[in-house]
Design a protein around this motif. Structure first.
Motif, PDB file in Angstrom:
ATOM      1  N   GLU A  99       0.830  -1.207   0.000  1.00 52.56           N
ATOM      2  CA  GLU A  99       0.000   0.000   0.000  1.00 52.56           C
ATOM      3  C   GLU A  99       0.861   1.252   0.000  1.00 52.56           C
ATOM      4  N   ASN A 100       2.081   1.139   0.486  1.00 56.28           N
ATOM      5  CA  ASN A 100       2.996   2.279   0.538  1.00 56.28           C
ATOM      6  C   ASN A 100       4.229   1.960  -0.321  1.00 56.28           C
ATOM      7  N   PRO A 101       4.485   2.722  -1.373  1.00 51.96           N
ATOM      8  CA  PRO A 101       5.648   2.457  -2.224  1.00 51.96           C
ATOM      9  C   PRO A 101       6.966   2.416  -1.465  1.00 51.96           C
ATOM     10  N   ASP A 134      17.013   3.024 -10.518  1.00 59.52           N
ATOM     11  CA  ASP A 134      17.081   4.121  -9.549  1.00 59.52           C
ATOM     12  C   ASP A 134      15.908   3.946  -8.587  1.00 59.52           C
ATOM     13  N   ILE A 135      16.188   3.317  -7.452  1.00 61.69           N
ATOM     14  CA  ILE A 135      15.123   2.967  -6.520  1.00 61.69           C
ATOM     15  C   ILE A 135      14.444   4.210  -5.955  1.00 61.69           C
ATOM     16  N   HIS A 136      15.223   5.220  -5.585  1.00 64.51           N
ATOM     17  CA  HIS A 136      14.640   6.442  -5.024  1.00 64.51           C
ATOM     18  C   HIS A 136      13.698   7.099  -6.030  1.00 64.51           C
ATOM     19  N   LYS A 137      14.132   7.213  -7.256  1.00 64.99           N
ATOM     20  CA  LYS A 137      13.314   7.824  -8.298  1.00 64.99           C
ATOM     21  C   LYS A 137      12.050   7.005  -8.554  1.00 64.99           C
ATOM     22  N   VAL A 139      10.483   4.993  -6.380  1.00 66.77           N
ATOM     23  CA  VAL A 139       9.576   5.128  -5.238  1.00 66.77           C
ATOM     24  C   VAL A 139       8.850   6.472  -5.283  1.00 66.77           C
ATOM     25  N   GLU A 140       9.582   7.545  -5.592  1.00 73.11           N
ATOM     26  CA  GLU A 140       8.954   8.870  -5.655  1.00 73.11           C
ATOM     27  C   GLU A 140       7.913   8.928  -6.758  1.00 73.11           C
ATOM     28  N   TYR A 141       8.204   8.306  -7.888  1.00 76.85           N
ATOM     29  CA  TYR A 141       7.254   8.257  -9.000  1.00 76.85           C
ATOM     30  C   TYR A 141       5.984   7.514  -8.586  1.00 76.85           C
ATOM     31  N   ARG A 145       2.043   8.790  -8.151  1.00 75.35           N
ATOM     32  CA  ARG A 145       0.938   8.144  -8.862  1.00 75.35           C
ATOM     33  C   ARG A 145      -0.128   7.634  -7.882  1.00 75.35           C
ATOM     34  N   CYS A 146       0.306   7.142  -6.746  1.00 76.42           N
ATOM     35  CA  CYS A 146      -0.638   6.627  -5.752  1.00 76.42           C
ATOM     36  C   CYS A 146      -1.469   7.734  -5.113  1.00 76.42           C
TER      37      CYS A 146
END
Length: 307
Positions: A99-101, A134-137, A139-141, A145-146
C-alpha cells in the motif's frame, strides 16, 4: 510554441488539461463529459440517443454503475475474478503487493520484474536489470501516482474508490522476440468481436495498433495510433484467447480484455471498460458507428449518476 498553438485554435481543449490537473472536480460528471467531448471532437455529445462508440462509452460511465466494475478495474482484486472464471494458471505470478511504495522490498525481488499501480491506467515500471534501477526515483514516482485519483481525469467512476496499491509481477519475456505483444479483445455482452494487436510497446520504437475481426481478417481501422504496414501474425492460441475473453466478459455491455501470449502460454493482463476514455478518434469515421452499434445499452441507472 507549437504545443500551445492547439489551445489558441481550439480553447475547448483546455478542458481536458484542466480536468486532468484536478481543477474541474467541482463540475458534475455529466456536464464535464459533455464539455470534454466537445473539446476533443468539436461536436455535441448526444446522451439521449447515442450512436457512436465514443458517445456510448460516456453514457456507460454515467448510467451503468455495477459495483463489481470497481473490482474488475482494480489490477489486484481482478485476479480473484480471473481465478474464479478461467483459473489461476492464466495469472501472471505475483511477487508482492504494497500500500505504501516506500515499503517495497526491492532486496527480495528478482533481477527482472514489473511494478504497477492497481488503481489507474498506464503506471508501469519495467525493470530489466535491478542493479541499474534508480530505486529512489522509482519510489517517488509511484508515491506521486498513488496520490492521484484516476477517476477525475475522464470521470471513469469505477476507479473512484479503488484503494491505491503497488503490485509487482513477474517479468514476462518471449524467447523468440524482443518486445512483449499485447492482444486486446473487444467484447460486447460476452461476444468477442475484435482483436487489437499492439506491437513495440515500451520498446522505444513506434507503436502500432492492428485490428482484426473474429476470423482474423485485417481491418481498415485505426484508433489514435497507426496500424502496421504489414499485419502482425496470428497468435498461436487465437481461438483460446477468444474463448477466455468470452468467459471474462459475460453480462458486461462492453469491455476490453487484455491478454499476452508468452512462449505459447496465455496470461491475463487487465480489463478496460472505457478504451481511451471514449475520447480518442476512430478512423475511418464509419467504425465509430459500427462499434457503437455493437453496444446494447442496459437500463439506465440514473439514481447512481452524479449530475
Amino acid at each position: 510554441m507549437h504545443h500551445y498553438r492547439q489551445y489558441l485554435v481550439n480553447p475547448w481543449k483546455l478542458i481536458r488539461v484542466l480536468g486532468a490537473l484536478g481543477y474541474m472536480n467541482w463540475i458534475p460528471d455529466r456536464l464535464f463529459l459533455q464539455l470534454m467531448y466537445r473539446a476533443e471532437f468539436g461536436i455535441k455529445l448526444d446522451l439521449d440517443n447515442p450512436k457512436r462508440f465514443n458517445e456510448k462509452i460516456q453514457w456507460l460511465k454515467l448510467y451503468d454503475r455495477r459495483p463489481i466494475y470497481s473490482d474488475l478495474v482494480d489490477k489486484y482484486k481482478v485476479r480473484n475474478y480471473v481465478k474464479e472464471k478461467i483459473g489461476s494458471e492464466y495469472l501472471v505470478p505475483l511477487l508482492g503487493v504494497w500500500e505504501n511504495p516506500e515499503e517495497i522490498a526491492f532486496d527480495s525481488l528478482p533481477e527482472k520484474f514489473v511494478l504497477k499501480c492497481n488503481h489507474d491506467s498506464g503506471t508501469v515500471v519495467i525493470c530489466k536489470d535491478k542493479s541499474k534501477l534508480d530505486i529512489h526515483k522509482t519510489v517517488e514516482y509511484l508515491k506521486k501516482r498513488c496520490s492521484n485519483n484516476f477517476y477525475w481525469g475522464g470521470r471513469e467512476w469505477p476507479y473512484k474508490n479503488v484503494k491505491p496499491k503497488v503490485i509487482c509481477e513477474q517479468y514476462l519475456e518471449n524467447t523468440d522476440m524482443h518486445g512483449l505483444i499485447d492482444y486486446k479483445i473487444y467484447c460486447f455482452d460476452g461476444n468477442p468481436k475484435l482483436m487489437m494487436i499492439a506491437t513495440d510497446r515500451f520498446t522505444g520504437k513506434e507503436t502500432h495498433f492492428d485490428f482484426f475481426d473474429q476470423d482474423f481478417k485485417w481491418l481498415d481501422l485505426e484508433w489514435e495510433v497507426h496500424r502496421s504496414e504489414v499485419p502482425p501474425k496470428k497468435p498461436n492460441r487465437f481461438d483460446e484467447m477468444m474463448k477466455i475473453a468470452k468467459k471474462l466478459s459475460v453480462d458486461i455491455p462492453q469491455v476490453r480484455v487484455d491478454l499476452y501470449e508468452v512462449n505459447d502460454k496465455i496470461y491475463f493482463g487487465e480489463m478496460t471498460f472505457y478504451d481511451g476514455s471514449g475520447m480518442q478518434k476512430i478512423t475511418p469515421d464509419k467504425w465509430d458507428y459500427i462499434l457503437g452499434s455493437w453496444i446494447n445499452l442496459p437500463q439506465k441507472e440514473s439514481k447512481k449518476c452524479a449530475y
